[in-house]
Enzyme design. Sequence first.
Site, PDB file in Angstrom:
ATOM      1  N   ARG A   1     -23.648   9.053  25.802  1.00 50.64           N
ATOM      2  CA  ARG A   1     -23.423  10.053  26.850  1.00 50.64           C
ATOM      3  C   ARG A   1     -24.734  10.712  27.297  1.00 50.64           C
ATOM      4  NH1 ARG A   1     -19.825  12.272  22.790  1.00 50.64           N
ATOM      5  NH2 ARG A   1     -21.259  14.053  22.780  1.00 50.64           N
TER       6      ARG A   1
ATOM      7  N   ARG B   1     -18.974  24.818  18.320  1.00 45.92           N
ATOM      8  CA  ARG B   1     -18.573  25.294  19.657  1.00 45.92           C
ATOM      9  C   ARG B   1     -17.144  24.806  19.870  1.00 45.92           C
ATOM     10  NH1 ARG B   1     -23.226  23.488  23.864  1.00 45.92           N
ATOM     11  NH2 ARG B   1     -21.739  21.771  23.904  1.00 45.92           N
TER      12      ARG B   1
ATOM     13  N   TYR C   1     -46.442  42.445  46.964  1.00 42.68           N
ATOM     14  CA  TYR C   1     -45.912  43.712  46.445  1.00 42.68           C
ATOM     15  C   TYR C   1     -46.630  44.154  45.181  1.00 42.68           C
ATOM     16  CZ  TYR C   1     -41.786  43.256  49.477  1.00 42.68           C
ATOM     17  OH  TYR C   1     -40.931  43.156  50.537  1.00 42.68           O
TER      18      TYR C   1
ATOM     19  N   HIS D   1     -20.289  16.132  19.166  1.00 42.40           N
ATOM     20  CA  HIS D   1     -21.545  16.449  19.870  1.00 42.40           C
ATOM     21  C   HIS D   1     -22.532  17.013  18.848  1.00 42.40           C
ATOM     22  CE1 HIS D   1     -23.893  17.065  23.444  1.00 42.40           C
ATOM     23  NE2 HIS D   1     -23.803  18.375  23.475  1.00 42.40           N
TER      24      HIS D   1
ATOM     25  N   LYS E   1     -22.090  16.655  34.780  1.00 45.23           N
ATOM     26  CA  LYS E   1     -21.558  18.026  34.812  1.00 45.23           C
ATOM     27  C   LYS E   1     -22.524  18.949  35.543  1.00 45.23           C
ATOM     28  CE  LYS E   1     -23.698  19.039  30.346  1.00 45.23           C
ATOM     29  NZ  LYS E   1     -23.471  19.079  28.884  1.00 45.23           N
TER      30      LYS E   1
ATOM     31  N   CYS F   1     -42.147  36.779  46.004  1.00 47.02           N
ATOM     32  CA  CYS F   1     -41.180  37.668  46.659  1.00 47.02           C
ATOM     33  C   CYS F   1     -39.856  36.936  46.854  1.00 47.02           C
ATOM     34  CB  CYS F   1     -41.727  38.116  48.009  1.00 47.02           C
ATOM     35  SG  CYS F   1     -43.372  38.841  47.886  1.00 47.02           S
TER      36      CYS F   1
ATOM     37  N   ASP G   1     -38.506  35.809  49.535  1.00 44.22           N
ATOM     38  CA  ASP G   1     -38.515  34.757  50.552  1.00 44.22           C
ATOM     39  C   ASP G   1     -39.833  34.009  50.666  1.00 44.22           C
ATOM     40  OD1 ASP G   1     -35.967  35.795  51.471  1.00 44.22           O
ATOM     41  OD2 ASP G   1     -37.141  37.453  52.318  1.00 44.22           O
TER      42      ASP G   1
HETATM   43  C1  PLP Z   1     -24.183  17.945  28.312  1.00 43.93           C
HETATM   44  C2  PLP Z   1     -23.569  17.004  27.366  1.00 43.93           C
HETATM   45  C3  PLP Z   1     -24.125  15.738  27.121  1.00 43.93           C
HETATM   46  C4  PLP Z   1     -25.474  15.306  27.663  1.00 43.93           C
HETATM   47  O1  PLP Z   1     -26.477  15.940  26.930  1.00 43.93           O
HETATM   48  P1  PLP Z   1     -28.025  15.666  27.248  1.00 43.93           P
HETATM   49  O2  PLP Z   1     -28.761  16.427  26.215  1.00 43.93           O
HETATM   50  O3  PLP Z   1     -28.257  16.217  28.620  1.00 43.93           O
HETATM   51  O4  PLP Z   1     -28.219  14.208  27.187  1.00 43.93           O
HETATM   52  C5  PLP Z   1     -23.420  14.866  26.318  1.00 43.93           C
HETATM   53  N1  PLP Z   1     -22.236  15.222  25.777  1.00 43.93           N
HETATM   54  C6  PLP Z   1     -21.700  16.434  25.969  1.00 43.93           C
HETATM   55  C7  PLP Z   1     -20.414  16.768  25.328  1.00 43.93           C
HETATM   56  C8  PLP Z   1     -22.345  17.380  26.752  1.00 43.93           C
HETATM   57  O5  PLP Z   1     -21.813  18.583  26.918  1.00 43.93           O
END
Ligand code: PLP
Length: 376
Positions: free
Chosen positions: A224, A140, A265, A169, A43, A312, A314
């Site tokens: 994941r 969430r 600056y 998650h 992602k 700065c 650039d």
């Molecule tokens: C971003 C994400 C992950 C990966 O998480 P990491 O901490 O980068 O390993 C896995 N599952 C979901 C749903 C995520 O949003």
Amino acid sequence: MTSSFSHEHSPRAQVDIDLDAIRHNLTLLGARAPGSQVMAVVKADAYGHGALPVARAAVEAGASWLGTCSLGEALALREAGITTRLFSWLDAPEADFAPGIEAGVDLGVSSTGELSRIAAATPAGTRARVHLKIDTGLSRNGCPPAEWAGLVEAAAAEPRIDVVAVWSHLACADEPGHPSIDLQAKRFADAYDVARAAGLDPMRHLANSAALLTRPDLHFDLVRPGIAMYGLNPVPQDEDLRPAMTFRSAVALVKRIEAGESVSYGHTWTASRDTTLALVPAGYADGVPRSLSGRMDVFLGGRRRQVAGRVCMDQLVVDCGDDEPAVGDEVVLFGAGTRGEPTAREWADKLGTIDYEIVTSMYRPRVRRRYLGERS
Ligand SMILES: *Cc1c(COP(=O)(O)O)cnc(C)c1O
């Protein structure tokens, strides 16, 4: 291969992505979860590393799934020829699921409303592949436990829906031993039992990088990993992960100034002795946070040196003392840290954030991205 992201014909700064490091990291992560399939999370343009080259490297290293947040990100991979299973889980409320269903993208579902919209977008006689998400405590997205049985029953009853997985998650996996992890695992087990009782036989997936590295009991059918694949370690234990991103530039000008002269600056830095300055053509428009002014080093001529005065838009200026760097000498802003150069983690610690935010903010139109170790 040089990417075409930059309009600069001669880039002043570049981000190098080491695909060998990504393959190494993913191989290591796969070996840590031997009984599970691996979904490489790509992602947000692969955490700023470039979705397509990273996706290809991940598949080469054994990933059998790729995870994106938005359906648009998944479709871009499909259109570029990626045939691996794709999973996306969060879109704008008005998102059109039809192209995703047609392209065989698995979709995360958090509510019966979402489920109905996916079913409605699925042609009769076909089935959309969905992963039902239970909110086990991150609060969430995901379906709250009180509504879970309803979501499961609706999904089981809908002929155009194929429930591929139940997933969730974790909130605090990067703090091994945090009590929320076991609580979330318990709620996850309960949610799975409800799905089984409704006659479903879904896969399960829960572990991000941190849980992959620390909680083998939570690997289930699929893990994941995101951040660890990029070589950034989310847990407080040593792992042989190699940071894949290096941010570099080169000296554009060298000059000598006398003691008492000030730099950049606001004149926040004044030379306490005669000294040599190296000008680096990279600034906050290129991803060097201005708030690191006065507290950052770069790696130049074999050692770390202080940036003098403000960063700065650039450019920035490096204090080289009595050393004489040459125009064109390499300047590493951050990298793997193996030569003593600063790392993304060091920037994050100074800025009060996490390395995820540093690398994901390194997409800048003026900064060239270059891929090392590309095979295809
Ligand atoms: C971003 C994400 C992950 C990966 O998480 P990491 O901490 O980068 O390993 C896995 N599952 C979901 C749903 C995520 O949003």
